[in-house]
Write an enzyme that holds these catalytic residues in place. Structure first.
Site, PDB file in Angstrom:
ATOM      1  N   HIS A  16     -12.985  -3.506  19.879  1.00  0.00           N
ATOM      2  CA  HIS A  16     -12.718  -3.377  18.438  1.00  0.00           C
ATOM      3  C   HIS A  16     -14.016  -3.653  17.676  1.00  0.00           C
ATOM      4  CE1 HIS A  16     -11.169  -4.097  14.437  1.00  0.00           C
ATOM      5  NE2 HIS A  16     -10.058  -3.484  14.813  1.00  0.00           N
ATOM      6  N   GLU A  29     -14.582  -5.290  15.127  1.00  0.00           N
ATOM      7  CA  GLU A  29     -14.745  -6.688  14.712  1.00  0.00           C
ATOM      8  C   GLU A  29     -15.273  -7.539  15.863  1.00  0.00           C
ATOM      9  OE1 GLU A  29     -10.801  -7.170  13.118  1.00  0.00           O
ATOM     10  OE2 GLU A  29     -11.311  -5.838  11.463  1.00  0.00           O
ATOM     11  N   GLU A  76     -11.702   4.471  15.148  1.00  0.00           N
ATOM     12  CA  GLU A  76     -11.578   3.631  13.960  1.00  0.00           C
ATOM     13  C   GLU A  76     -12.903   3.605  13.205  1.00  0.00           C
ATOM     14  OE1 GLU A  76      -8.162   0.597  14.351  1.00  0.00           O
ATOM     15  OE2 GLU A  76      -9.975  -0.324  15.116  1.00  0.00           O
ATOM     16  N   GLY A 108      -3.660  -2.239  11.508  1.00  0.00           N
ATOM     17  CA  GLY A 108      -3.968  -3.640  11.253  1.00  0.00           C
ATOM     18  C   GLY A 108      -3.096  -4.199  10.144  1.00  0.00           C
ATOM     19  N   GLY A 109      -3.642  -4.238   8.922  1.00  0.00           N
ATOM     20  CA  GLY A 109      -2.961  -4.870   7.790  1.00  0.00           C
ATOM     21  C   GLY A 109      -1.513  -4.445   7.609  1.00  0.00           C
ATOM     22  N   SER A 113      -6.894   1.668   7.886  1.00  0.00           N
ATOM     23  CA  SER A 113      -6.106   1.829   6.656  1.00  0.00           C
ATOM     24  C   SER A 113      -4.914   2.772   6.804  1.00  0.00           C
ATOM     25  CB  SER A 113      -7.003   2.255   5.488  1.00  0.00           C
ATOM     26  OG  SER A 113      -7.920   1.212   5.184  1.00  0.00           O
ATOM     27  N   GLY A 128      -9.397  -1.859   6.889  1.00  0.00           N
ATOM     28  CA  GLY A 128      -9.052  -2.862   5.880  1.00  0.00           C
ATOM     29  C   GLY A 128      -9.521  -2.540   4.472  1.00  0.00           C
ATOM     30  N   ASN A 140      -2.020  -4.245  15.472  1.00  0.00           N
ATOM     31  CA  ASN A 140      -3.081  -5.229  15.742  1.00  0.00           C
ATOM     32  C   ASN A 140      -2.981  -6.303  14.663  1.00  0.00           C
ATOM     33  OD1 ASN A 140      -5.419  -6.652  16.174  1.00  0.00           O
ATOM     34  ND2 ASN A 140      -6.814  -4.986  15.599  1.00  0.00           N
ATOM     35  N   TRP A 141      -2.358  -7.409  15.028  1.00  0.00           N
ATOM     36  CA  TRP A 141      -2.146  -8.483  14.043  1.00  0.00           C
ATOM     37  C   TRP A 141      -3.420  -9.271  13.758  1.00  0.00           C
ATOM     38  CZ3 TRP A 141       3.201 -11.056  15.642  1.00  0.00           C
ATOM     39  CH2 TRP A 141       4.229 -10.127  15.424  1.00  0.00           C
ATOM     40  N   LYS A 142      -4.438  -9.051  14.575  1.00  0.00           N
ATOM     41  CA  LYS A 142      -5.709  -9.777  14.416  1.00  0.00           C
ATOM     42  C   LYS A 142      -5.438 -11.291  14.411  1.00  0.00           C
ATOM     43  CE  LYS A 142      -7.619  -5.726  12.240  1.00  0.00           C
ATOM     44  NZ  LYS A 142      -8.563  -5.127  11.319  1.00  0.00           N
TER      45      LYS A 142
HETATM   46  P1  PGA Z   1      -6.442  -1.801   9.148  1.00  0.00           P
HETATM   47  O1  PGA Z   1      -7.083  -2.262  10.538  1.00  0.00           O
HETATM   48  O2  PGA Z   1      -5.215  -1.001   9.484  1.00  0.00           O
HETATM   49  O3  PGA Z   1      -6.138  -3.080   8.435  1.00  0.00           O
HETATM   50  O4  PGA Z   1      -7.464  -0.967   8.452  1.00  0.00           O
HETATM   51  C1  PGA Z   1      -7.088  -1.409  11.654  1.00  0.00           C
HETATM   52  C2  PGA Z   1      -7.778  -2.088  12.805  1.00  0.00           C
HETATM   53  O5  PGA Z   1      -8.768  -2.797  12.599  1.00  0.00           O
HETATM   54  O6  PGA Z   1      -7.341  -1.948  13.970  1.00  0.00           O
END
Ligand code: PGA
Length: 264
Positions: free
Chosen positions: A102, A104, A172, A238-239, A217, A178, A14-16
């Site tokens: 998600h 977010e 999640e 994500g990250g 994470s 993050g 997930n590159w966001k």
């Molecule tokens: P993260 O994000 O790996 O940066 O914690 C995961 C996500 O939000 O899908």
């Protein structure tokens, strides 16, 4: 993990909201090279770049076996929804998956369980696999409410009467996204076991093929331990998905190299 009888692991990047065209294409090409040089892996790998990059990343991934997904969709197929993208549009672009619900989006766009469910249904209607996200806040975790909160989100967000293999659910914990913090292995396993149980009651069939991903994470150092847990069938990253070599290490941790990986 890919024990016999377990579904094929799924690792989703997930590159966001990260990456201009050059960065994104370079990163996708680096992954394709790694896949070619290091050999096929047992798991399925999917990139979810920003919508602006979907078209070009699709071309970059062509023939690589790495799939394409989007980060969100609207519940309607078309209409007066300025700025939104529909599931048919994403399928038309070559996506096989779409992330919905998600945290977010739930927090930043006020999305309710009902809206998330409608998005998942819209995706399923055009053959896209929704990756439905759920997860508790830190306060809920501290009060011992993780399982109850996630269960309520599942009740509201997951369509019924569909086959378990048609979708994926990503657990999640919001406080782990993050932050570099992850739940204890037994906490992850407890929630994943509950989600698999939920699936058995919810789906019309194929509950054993439901893939429950862990997200929050995940990185190249902790992936092997997390992905080996009972009931963990992949990861939403994500990250750590923004750096190709590290992300590929996570993909390998999900399934290990094989001679020939089967398609979706
Ligand atoms: P993260 O994000 O790996 O940066 O914690 C995961 C996500 O939000 O899908």
């Amino acid at each position: 993990m890919a024990a016999s009888g377990a579904p094929r692991p799924l690792v989703v990047a997930n590159w966001k909201m990260n990456g201009l065209r050059r960065d994104g294409i370079d990163r996708a090409r680096a992954l394709v090279l790694l896949a070619r040089n290091k050999g096929q892996i047992a798991g399925e790998v999917v990139l979810c770049p920003p919508a602006t990059l979907l078209h070009e990343i699709r071309a970059a991934l062509s023939g690589s076996g790495i799939g394409l997904g989007a980060q969100d969709c609207h519940a309607a197929a078309s209409g007066a929804h300025t700025g939104d993208l529909s599931a048919p549009m994403l399928a038309d672009l070559g996506c096989a998956y779409v992330i919905v619900g998600h945290s977010e989006r739930r927090a930043g766009h006020g999305e309710s369980d009902l809206q998330v469910r409608a998005k998942a249904e819209a995706a399923l209607a055009v053959g896209l696999g929704p990756i439905i996200c759920v997860g508790e806040s830190e306060a809920a975790r501290d009060q011992g409410q993780s399982v109850a909160v996630v269960r309520a989100q599942l009740e509201g967000s997951v369509p019924s009467g569909v086959a378990g293999e048609a979708l994926a659910i990503a657990y999640e914990p919001i406080w782990a996204i993050g932050t570099g913090r992850t739940p204890k292995p037994e906490q992850i396993a407890e929630v994943h076991a509950m989600i698999h149980e939920f699936g058995k009651a919810r789906f019309s069939g194929g509950a054993a093929a439901l893939r429950v991903l862990y997200g929050g994470s995940v990185n190249a150092r902790n992936a092997a331990e997390i992905l080996s847990l009972e009931g963990v069938n992949g990861a939403l990253v994500g990250g750590a998905s923004l750096e190709a070599a590290g992300f590929w290490t996570i993909c390998e941790a999900a399934g290990g190299p094989v001679m020939a990986a089967q398609g979706r």
